[in-house]
Write a protein that holds these residues in place. Structure first.
Motif, short mmCIF file in Angstrom:
data_model
loop_
_atom_site.label_atom_id
_atom_site.label_comp_id
_atom_site.label_asym_id
_atom_site.label_seq_id
_atom_site.Cartn_x
_atom_site.Cartn_y
_atom_site.Cartn_z
N LEU A 24 -6.15 -6.84 -0.62
CA LEU A 24 -7.23 -5.90 -0.96
C LEU A 24 -6.69 -4.72 -1.76
CD1 LEU A 24 -9.31 -5.83 2.35
CD2 LEU A 24 -9.97 -6.84 0.16
N GLY A 25 -5.55 -4.15 -1.31
CA GLY A 25 -4.98 -3.02 -2.02
C GLY A 25 -4.53 -3.39 -3.42
N VAL A 26 -3.86 -4.54 -3.57
CA VAL A 26 -3.40 -4.97 -4.89
C VAL A 26 -4.58 -5.24 -5.81
CG1 VAL A 26 -2.30 -6.89 -6.09
CG2 VAL A 26 -1.17 -5.83 -4.14
N ALA A 27 -5.61 -5.92 -5.29
CA ALA A 27 -6.79 -6.20 -6.12
C ALA A 27 -7.48 -4.91 -6.56
CB ALA A 27 -7.77 -7.08 -5.35
N LEU A 28 -7.58 -3.95 -5.63
CA LEU A 28 -8.19 -2.66 -5.98
C LEU A 28 -7.36 -1.93 -7.03
CD1 LEU A 28 -10.33 -0.49 -5.47
CD2 LEU A 28 -8.90 0.36 -3.58
N VAL A 84 2.37 -11.14 -11.97
CA VAL A 84 3.70 -11.11 -11.37
C VAL A 84 3.89 -9.84 -10.54
CG1 VAL A 84 6.15 -10.88 -11.90
CG2 VAL A 84 4.80 -12.63 -13.05
N ILE A 85 3.49 -8.69 -11.10
CA ILE A 85 3.66 -7.42 -10.38
C ILE A 85 2.79 -7.41 -9.12
CG2 ILE A 85 3.24 -4.95 -10.51
CD1 ILE A 85 4.00 -5.16 -13.49
N SER A 86 1.53 -7.84 -9.26
CA SER A 86 0.64 -7.87 -8.09
C SER A 86 1.18 -8.82 -7.03
CB SER A 86 -0.77 -8.28 -8.52
OG SER A 86 -1.28 -7.39 -9.51
N GLY A 87 1.62 -10.00 -7.46
CA GLY A 87 2.18 -10.95 -6.51
C GLY A 87 3.45 -10.43 -5.86
N GLY A 88 4.28 -9.71 -6.62
CA GLY A 88 5.50 -9.15 -6.06
C GLY A 88 5.21 -8.13 -4.96
N VAL A 89 4.17 -7.29 -5.17
CA VAL A 89 3.80 -6.32 -4.14
C VAL A 89 3.37 -7.04 -2.86
CG1 VAL A 89 2.18 -4.49 -3.54
CG2 VAL A 89 3.19 -4.55 -5.81
N VAL A 90 2.53 -8.07 -3.02
CA VAL A 90 2.06 -8.82 -1.84
C VAL A 90 3.22 -9.49 -1.12
CG1 VAL A 90 0.60 -10.72 -1.08
CG2 VAL A 90 -0.24 -9.15 -2.82
N VAL A 91 4.12 -10.11 -1.88
CA VAL A 91 5.24 -10.81 -1.27
C VAL A 91 6.16 -9.83 -0.54
CG1 VAL A 91 7.36 -12.10 -1.80
CG2 VAL A 91 5.20 -12.75 -2.86
N PHE A 92 6.41 -8.67 -1.13
CA PHE A 92 7.30 -7.69 -0.50
C PHE A 92 6.71 -7.19 0.82
CE2 PHE A 92 9.37 -3.59 0.11
CZ PHE A 92 10.70 -3.92 -0.16
N ILE A 93 5.43 -6.83 0.79
CA ILE A 93 4.80 -6.36 2.03
C ILE A 93 4.72 -7.51 3.04
CG2 ILE A 93 2.64 -5.49 2.99
CD1 ILE A 93 2.25 -3.87 0.47
N LEU A 108 8.44 1.79 -6.81
CA LEU A 108 9.30 0.97 -5.94
C LEU A 108 9.64 1.72 -4.65
CD1 LEU A 108 11.73 -0.55 -8.60
CD2 LEU A 108 9.83 -1.68 -7.43
N GLY A 109 9.89 3.03 -4.76
CA GLY A 109 10.15 3.82 -3.55
C GLY A 109 8.94 3.83 -2.63
N ALA A 110 7.75 4.00 -3.22
CA ALA A 110 6.53 3.99 -2.41
C ALA A 110 6.30 2.61 -1.80
CB ALA A 110 5.34 4.40 -3.27
N LEU A 111 6.66 1.56 -2.55
CA LEU A 111 6.52 0.20 -2.01
C LEU A 111 7.43 0.02 -0.79
CD1 LEU A 111 5.33 -2.63 -2.29
CD2 LEU A 111 7.18 -3.17 -3.89
N LEU A 112 8.66 0.52 -0.87
CA LEU A 112 9.55 0.47 0.28
C LEU A 112 8.98 1.25 1.45
CD1 LEU A 112 12.27 -0.16 1.64
CD2 LEU A 112 13.21 1.87 0.50
N ALA A 161 -3.02 3.06 -0.07
CA ALA A 161 -1.63 3.27 -0.49
C ALA A 161 -1.13 2.09 -1.31
CB ALA A 161 -0.75 3.47 0.74
N THR A 162 -1.46 0.88 -0.90
CA THR A 162 -1.06 -0.31 -1.67
C THR A 162 -1.70 -0.30 -3.05
OG1 THR A 162 -0.91 -1.54 0.41
CG2 THR A 162 -0.92 -2.82 -1.61
#
Length: 778
Positions: free
Chosen positions: A314-318, A353-362, A262-266, A25-26
């Motif tokens: 792992l999800g962001v890298a994939l 930046v986008i990948s780091g933002g996903v990791v930081v939010f989770i 963004l909705g899926a990230l939430l 999912a990530t």
């Protein structure tokens, strides 16, 4: 560290499916956000690059042939000019009889320094080679694509005695060619232009103004109209219009991907937080033992945080790897956007930046949930019996008295026995289902554009134009087609009040046979001086239905009463429509000769039910011996067909998130019911009935989430789609809610998946042999 590593390995073995779902999912969320960024860059960067490299003009003023357009160079706000050019309007077609297009031919003996066309194929005009028998022409790339023209082709132009040879194709930052709306730009030598036999009404001048401050655009247009006179201005276009047109549907795709990403990230963050909270409740004894052997609260928090940050990484890298390797292979504009984005200088850091933002939010959601693990006391405390509501046992007894199966009664009680905990589970499951419903709403709205275009402002499937047939002959030709109702029409460009821009004033149909506009507010125009308008025009003039509006066409005032709002997909909704009779009455009442042509500019063809547009077009072309140009009306659904593929991908990501949350819900339900196994067996329930209790509890939670998610999703989808329609100038009223059977199918599938996912864990729990000890109550 060794103990932490062993605990992490044991945790992964115990929750392997949920971990895989979170990682996938990530990855899907990361792909969605990266593609959205690529589409935004693809939408704006090519136009911006051309505008910058060509020193583009911020304002283009089109005037009559005798207007002193060159005097606009003296305005204080103007830094440089392109032209003025003498122009001629002409209809062009390829020599083999290909597609036709209206061209604005500009005469110039050298390449302009400001708003310089950027040659992408062929070469620029050469006075030595292109002034002879084979006269040359350079086409704007937008009209060249529409005509399938390339260097070396020959064009037949109305009003020119000889064919013109295409010697080059160029990119510009101007408003591109749109059939029936804006002409394509072409450049010829002054001698070639002088050979035209076009009438005075087809001749004019065009000048481009590059401003010192782009924010002065409206003010400069106002000053230009004041200096030249409103009667001399035929059209005005600005850099904002050109940029909006260049962005087109790519911005909408970018918003769709970005919003759902963004909705899926939430939803993923909520799923991760819920999973951690549930696992903490299920491992209180293990956490107490860790603290008893020397783990500090900070170490416990860091273990949970490190584990789920690993999942996120792992999800962001994939996701980033898949986007980089396979993004360019995607069909359509998504693949093109990825190819362009990779060449931009900010591509690498935006990905980071986008990948780091996903990791930081989770990670933030993980911290909030893992903090609870640090507060667990090192000595486990026996849980007090949960206080039950006064109505719970009574309702349960009455339900059992009505012979409702005990499994359903106990499953319902188990699902909502802890209101706060159950509400949180329902909310976490409802978020992905809400987003899935929104995606289905977007899909259904596109289907409405395709299946019922007459309801969204597109009643005419075809538009017919000709310069080779007389109006009477054309009307007879159209009358002979049994599956066609033809409505005559004309369009002119009108200056808005304040003289800061132009809009489209359209007259279609007659008072005796009005055109079937798609009116979504107010009523249709029926009387003299009545008109309907698009949302873009109402926003531009700060007007509402019921207001009177004034506009100027070549110095002639038109005052119209707006009695309705229509869905207008052309020109950003900046269109006011009335009958052709009203349009002509206003022109003749002004007392200015030559106000409008004596014959309609075009005929909108509304097809009867079941008629095929391609068949009708071929029949008309054959009946007119190729002298009639018949084009299919552009439908936004044709340009947004990729939205369906995007929606499928987004729904797949949301399903993964929902499955991850469902795994948490199933685990919590099995754990809670495991403490009640002895009591359930004591009252006579068989293992099969106990399994049904656990399955029904999970199904009831999922049913509540599905009903809430789909219900809110319908409301949110209509609000978002109508909001996008209003922002684009089309106006509200385009949204179409998913069909009730589709929504019921979503609810049924969600409940069925929940029941199937919980069946095996429930069966295993029902057959376990548990000891009735205090440890089961911790």
């Amino acid at each position: 560290m060794r103990a932490a590593a062993r605990w992490t390995q044991a945790h992964l073995r115990a929750h392997r499916p949920a971990a895989v779902l979170i990682v996938l999912a990530t990855a899907g969320i990361t792909i969605s956000l990266l593609l959205a960024t690529a589409l935004f860059a693809y939408a704006t960067d090519p136009w911006q690059r051309v505008f910058t490299q060509s020193s583009g003009a911020h304002v283009w003023i089109h005037t009559r042939a005798g207007a002193p357009a060159g005097s606009l160079a003296g305005l204080d706000e103007v830094r440089a000019t392109s032209g003025p050019f003498r122009t001629v309007r002409s209809t062009a077609s390829l020599q083999p009889g290909g597609a036709r297009a209206t061209l604005e031919l500009r005469g110039t003996d050298r390449k302009p320094a400001t708003a310089a066309p950027r040659i992408v194929a062929g070469r620029w005009l050469d006075p030595a080679a292109d002034a002879g028998t084979a006269k040359g022409v350079v086409l704007d790339s937008s009209v060249a694509r529409a005509m399938w023209a390339k260097p070396g082709d020959s064009l037949v132009l109305s009003g020119f005695p000889a064919q013109l040879r295409v010697v080059g194709v160029a990119d510009t930052a101007e408003v591109g060619f749109q059939a029936g709306e804006s002409p394509g730009v072409a450049w010829v030598l002054p001698g070639t232009l002088a050979a035209s036999t076009a009438g005075q009404d087809q001749r004019g001048r065009t000048i481009g103004l590059r401003l010192a401050d782009p924010a002065d655009t409206d003010y400069v247009v106002q000053r230009a109209v004041t200096r030249l006179g409103a009667e001399q201005i035929t059209d005005v276009s600005t850099w904002r219009q050109a940029r909006a047109e260049a962005e087109g549907d790519n911005q909408l795709l970018g918003r769709l991907l970005g919003g759902f990403g963004l909705g899926a990230l939430l939803a993923a963050a909520l799923a991760v937080g819920g999973a951690i909270s549930t696992r903490i409740r299920g491992h209180l004894r293990d956490i107490s033992i860790l603290k008893a052997i020397g783990f500090t609260p900070g170490q416990v928090v860091r273990m949970f945080l490190a584990l789920h940050l690993l999942f996120a990484l792992l999800g962001v890298a994939l996701g980033a790897l898949v986007t980089q390797l396979l993004g360019g292979l995607a069909p359509g504009r998504i693949g093109e956007a990825m190819a362009v984005w990779r060449q931009l200088p900010g591509h690498a850091w935006l990905t980071l930046v986008i990948s780091g933002g996903v990791v930081v939010f989770i990670g933030s959601a993980t911290c909030l949930a893992a903090w609870r693990a640090g507060r667990v006391p090192p000595v486990p405390v026996a849980r007090a019996a949960a206080a039950t509501g006064a109505r719970g046992p009574g309702l349960t007894r009455r339900a059992l008295g009505l012979r409702v199966p005990p499994a359903l009664v106990l499953g319902w009680r188990g699902a909502f026995h802890h209101p706060l905990r159950s509400s949180a589970a329902v909310a976490r499951l409802a978020v992905p289902l809400l987003l899935i419903t929104v995606a289905l709403g977007a899909w259904t709205t596109l289907d409405r554009f395709s299946a019922h275009p007459e309801n969204v402002g597109l009643p005419a499937a075809l538009t017919a134009r000709t310069d080779a047939l007389g109006d009477r002959e054309l009307r007879q030709l159209l009358h002979n087609q049994r599956d066609v109702t033809a409505y005559p029409g004309s369009e002119v460009q009108a200056l808005v009040p304040g003289q800061t821009g132009t809009i489209t004033l359209r007259g279609v149909g007659t008072d005796a046979r009005p055109y079937p506009f798609a009116v979504v507010e107010g009523r249709a125009a029926r009387g003299p001086d009545e008109a309907v308008a698009g949302q873009g025009l109402l926003d531009l003039l700060d007007a509402r239905v019921g207001d009177w509006v004034r506009m100027t066409v070549a110095g002639r005032p038109y005052v119209l009463h707006i009695v309705g709002r229509t869905i207008e997909t052309a020109d950003g909704g900046r269109v006011v429509s009335t009958s052709l009779d009203t349009l002509r009455d206003g022109a003749s009442g002004a007392g200015t000769p030559g106000a409008l042509p004596s014959r309609p500019d075009f005929y909108h063809l509304v097809l009867h039910h079941g008629a095929d547009p391609a068949t009708v077009r071929n029949a008309l072309t054959k009946a007119s011996a190729g002298r009639l140009e018949v084009r299919q009306t552009p439908n936004p659904a044709d340009q947004l067909s990729v939205v369906r593929a995007v929606a499928v991908g987004l729904i797949a990501v949301l399903i993964l998130i929902g499955l991850a949350e469902l795994a948490t819900t199933v685990g919590a339900g099995v754990r809670d019911r495991s403490r009640d196994l002895l009591a359930l067996r004591a009252v006579g329930l068989t293992p099969r009935q106990i399994t049904a209790v656990i399955v029904s509890a999970t199904a009831f939670v999922t049913l509540a989430a599905a009903l809430a998610g789909t219900g809110l999703g319908v409301l949110v989808s209509q609000w978002l789609i109508n909001l996008q329609g209003s922002a684009s100038g089309w106006g509200a009223g385009i949204a179409q809610r998913p069909a009730v059977p589709v929504l019921l199918l979503v609810v049924a599938v969600a409940v069925l998946i929940a029941a199937m996912a919980s069946a095996l864990p429930a069966a295993r729990a029902a057959r376990r042999r548990l000891a009735d000890s205090a440890t089961d109550l911790l």
